[in-house]
Design a protein around this motif. Sequence first.
Motif, PDB file in Angstrom:
ATOM      1  N   LEU A  48     -90.500  62.651 -39.428  1.00  8.31           N
ATOM      2  CA  LEU A  48     -90.828  61.918 -38.212  1.00  8.31           C
ATOM      3  C   LEU A  48     -90.298  62.633 -36.975  1.00  8.31           C
ATOM      4  O   LEU A  48     -90.940  62.631 -35.927  1.00  8.31           O
ATOM      5  CB  LEU A  48     -90.264  60.501 -38.282  1.00  8.31           C
ATOM      6  CG  LEU A  48     -90.991  59.524 -39.205  1.00  8.31           C
ATOM      7  CD1 LEU A  48     -90.362  58.144 -39.103  1.00  8.31           C
ATOM      8  CD2 LEU A  48     -92.469  59.447 -38.872  1.00  8.31           C
ATOM      9  N   MET A  49     -89.123  63.235 -37.085  1.00 10.35           N
ATOM     10  CA  MET A  49     -88.568  63.978 -35.958  1.00 10.35           C
ATOM     11  C   MET A  49     -89.469  65.170 -35.611  1.00 10.35           C
ATOM     12  O   MET A  49     -89.710  65.465 -34.439  1.00 10.35           O
ATOM     13  CB  MET A  49     -87.156  64.457 -36.284  1.00 10.35           C
ATOM     14  CG  MET A  49     -86.139  63.334 -36.405  1.00 10.35           C
ATOM     15  SD  MET A  49     -85.770  62.555 -34.817  1.00 10.35           S
ATOM     16  CE  MET A  49     -84.808  63.831 -34.023  1.00 10.35           C
ATOM     17  N   GLN A  50     -89.991  65.851 -36.640  1.00 14.81           N
ATOM     18  CA  GLN A  50     -90.897  66.977 -36.395  1.00 14.81           C
ATOM     19  C   GLN A  50     -92.182  66.507 -35.722  1.00 14.81           C
ATOM     20  O   GLN A  50     -92.695  67.144 -34.792  1.00 14.81           O
ATOM     21  CB  GLN A  50     -91.236  67.660 -37.725  1.00 14.81           C
ATOM     22  CG  GLN A  50     -90.053  68.325 -38.405  1.00 14.81           C
ATOM     23  CD  GLN A  50     -90.409  68.814 -39.799  1.00 14.81           C
ATOM     24  OE1 GLN A  50     -91.569  69.017 -40.124  1.00 14.81           O
ATOM     25  NE2 GLN A  50     -89.405  68.987 -40.641  1.00 14.81           N
ATOM     26  N   VAL A  51     -92.697  65.370 -36.182  1.00 16.03           N
ATOM     27  CA  VAL A  51     -93.927  64.824 -35.608  1.00 16.03           C
ATOM     28  C   VAL A  51     -93.709  64.446 -34.146  1.00 16.03           C
ATOM     29  O   VAL A  51     -94.536  64.750 -33.269  1.00 16.03           O
ATOM     30  CB  VAL A  51     -94.398  63.602 -36.413  1.00 16.03           C
ATOM     31  CG1 VAL A  51     -95.542  62.896 -35.696  1.00 16.03           C
ATOM     32  CG2 VAL A  51     -94.823  64.026 -37.813  1.00 16.03           C
ATOM     33  N   MET A  52     -92.589  63.784 -33.859  1.00 13.51           N
ATOM     34  CA  MET A  52     -92.312  63.370 -32.485  1.00 13.51           C
ATOM     35  C   MET A  52     -92.136  64.581 -31.578  1.00 13.51           C
ATOM     36  O   MET A  52     -92.526  64.562 -30.408  1.00 13.51           O
ATOM     37  CB  MET A  52     -91.081  62.472 -32.462  1.00 13.51           C
ATOM     38  CG  MET A  52     -91.309  61.139 -33.186  1.00 13.51           C
ATOM     39  SD  MET A  52     -89.835  60.134 -33.341  1.00 13.51           S
ATOM     40  CE  MET A  52     -89.693  59.512 -31.681  1.00 13.51           C
ATOM     41  N   HIS A  53     -91.572  65.648 -32.111  1.00 14.13           N
ATOM     42  CA  HIS A  53     -91.452  66.888 -31.327  1.00 14.13           C
ATOM     43  C   HIS A  53     -92.834  67.449 -31.020  1.00 14.13           C
ATOM     44  O   HIS A  53     -93.095  67.924 -29.901  1.00 14.13           O
ATOM     45  CB  HIS A  53     -90.627  67.914 -32.095  1.00 14.13           C
ATOM     46  CG  HIS A  53     -90.646  69.284 -31.483  1.00 14.13           C
ATOM     47  ND1 HIS A  53     -89.988  69.595 -30.317  1.00 14.13           N
ATOM     48  CD2 HIS A  53     -91.289  70.435 -31.870  1.00 14.13           C
ATOM     49  CE1 HIS A  53     -90.197  70.861 -30.009  1.00 14.13           C
ATOM     50  NE2 HIS A  53     -90.987  71.390 -30.927  1.00 14.13           N
TER      51      HIS A  53
END
Length: 617
Positions: free
Chosen positions: A602-607
């Motif tokens: 999710l952190m990668q997606v939000m980035h």
Amino acid sequence: MVTSGNNYKDKVSQLISWGHWFSFFNIIAAMLLGTRYIEHSEWPETMLGQLYLGLSWVGHFGFLVFGFYILILFPASFLIPSQRLMRLFAVLFGTVGLTALLLDTHAYETLDLHLSPLVWDLLLSGEKTELNARWQYLFIAVPVIFLMQLVLAEWIWRKLRKLTRKHVGVPIAMVFGFCFLSSHLIYIWADANLYRPVTAQRSNFPLSYPMTAKTFMEKHGWLDRQEYSRREAAQGIEESEHIRYPMAKLKFNDLGSRQNVLLIMVDSLRSDMVNPETMPYLDAFARQNLNFSNHYSADNNNDGGVFGLFYGLPGGYINSIRSERTSPVLLDTLQKRNYQFGLFSGDDFEESIYPDAIFSNQLMPDNATEHQNDEQAIAAWKTWLKQQKSNRPWFSYIELDSVESFEEGGDYIPQFTPSLGSSQLNPAEVDTNLLLKNSYRNAAYHIDELLMDIFAQLVEQNALDNTIVIVTANHGSEFNETGSNTWGAGSNYSQYQLKVPMIIHWPGMVPGHITRATSHLDLVPTLMESLLSTTTPSNQYSSGVNLFDQGASRRWVIAGDGRNIVVLQKNITTVVDKYGNYRVYNQDYQLQSEGKPKLSTLMQVMHELKRFYQPES
């Protein structure tokens, strides 16, 4: 008994008075911590926006802390007769409250989110993320906060008589009450008038839910809802963030293969319709070419799906692209390579994304021809194709609308019955779902025959051997297969609304059936690299990867828009709203109450959803 009763009343009275002052000083502490939200948020440019910021800062934290006092400490004053025990309880509660506020400020600065189930899971997951790596140092502050609360509690108790004699409680309460009420009244007006310097502050502070009154105002004739929606959409475009697209100047090895490109978009066609019974010709065409059978649109609505296909970007960037009227790098490059353009639509390019962005670069006025239906659009395309010069490559886009308009019927013989419009049909005796599904399949069967006509024209003009043909859809369509009373598109992110065909005829390519997950975002990198020979990495102009790059590592596919982030993984779909609340669904789109997403993903997606907004370094 009387003495005992009086002692109890005196103790409770003292504790309540002490609790008021304890809450007041904690309000001051919360306001001081709250300045971190103000520092990280956009500073309002107008006087009214700044006035609202000041009023909401004072009123919100005053209401927030005093609300917790009323709910927790006030009842506890009656239940815990020992003043020492009560003060210790209040100190512990105050410590927990300010620590949570401190954590929330950190989450807001890092993720632009307040504490939510998603953020808490990030904090407690143990995964190595930026937020998880830094938050643990915040607990160094916990003993300091506890000590400050302990000193404050003792000082207020010792000075209680002196503080009580000042008689400032009522004026202080009136100030906080005035700020709280005024801020909400200003927001009601700002929300009805779409006054962004105020409405942009809606989520600045934690647990902030400003009052609105649109329904009340509409009921009394003070608000036109349609006009409001139109202005709201326009404002979303106007106030969007600046986007860097592409992020670097594009470089090329050569002029590319100079092949023609025919992109066929079948509105609302879901992938499971490509079968020998419903679309026999397209099914055979897929078997003879490249069939990406696990392919997903960029969104579950028209604009988002088309946007992702032409730009290779998630739907969250759509307003920024519209605001700056930035055309796709793919079409810009084709124009520079002197490609001829032919744009045809069975619904007159009804979606606003076409004139607003995709074809805004002088393509729509000069080359797009209006048509009343799919047959006329194809007839015009065939005429256009015959006029093309053999020494110039061309790009053509055909949008077919019959499947999306299946309920309206058409001039074609139904293959699947009973369906809408069937003669001697008694709707009361037939399953409505079956009627709709058969009507949808009839439209798909009709489109299959139209596709046969298109491919036959390419063969007749000996163009197929030098033409890349792409058949896909903007999104799918559901008939309540998920059991959640959802129909059509735009209502959920199940495979029925997101999974679409992606069938490619590429001259010289070996036919194949590709089952790995692919996305609309992948088409732009595929054409830019394999057709136009760019050497610029695809992450500089897209969030997708080349469809032919089998070694590309992909653990997830992204979809959704500015309101929802959708992460598609094997047998799991995670939907995260803009407030950080998430829901996890299985492969049948059934909510998993115990499901949790992989938080590093999710952190990668939000980035990825912010990457094209980042300023140049």
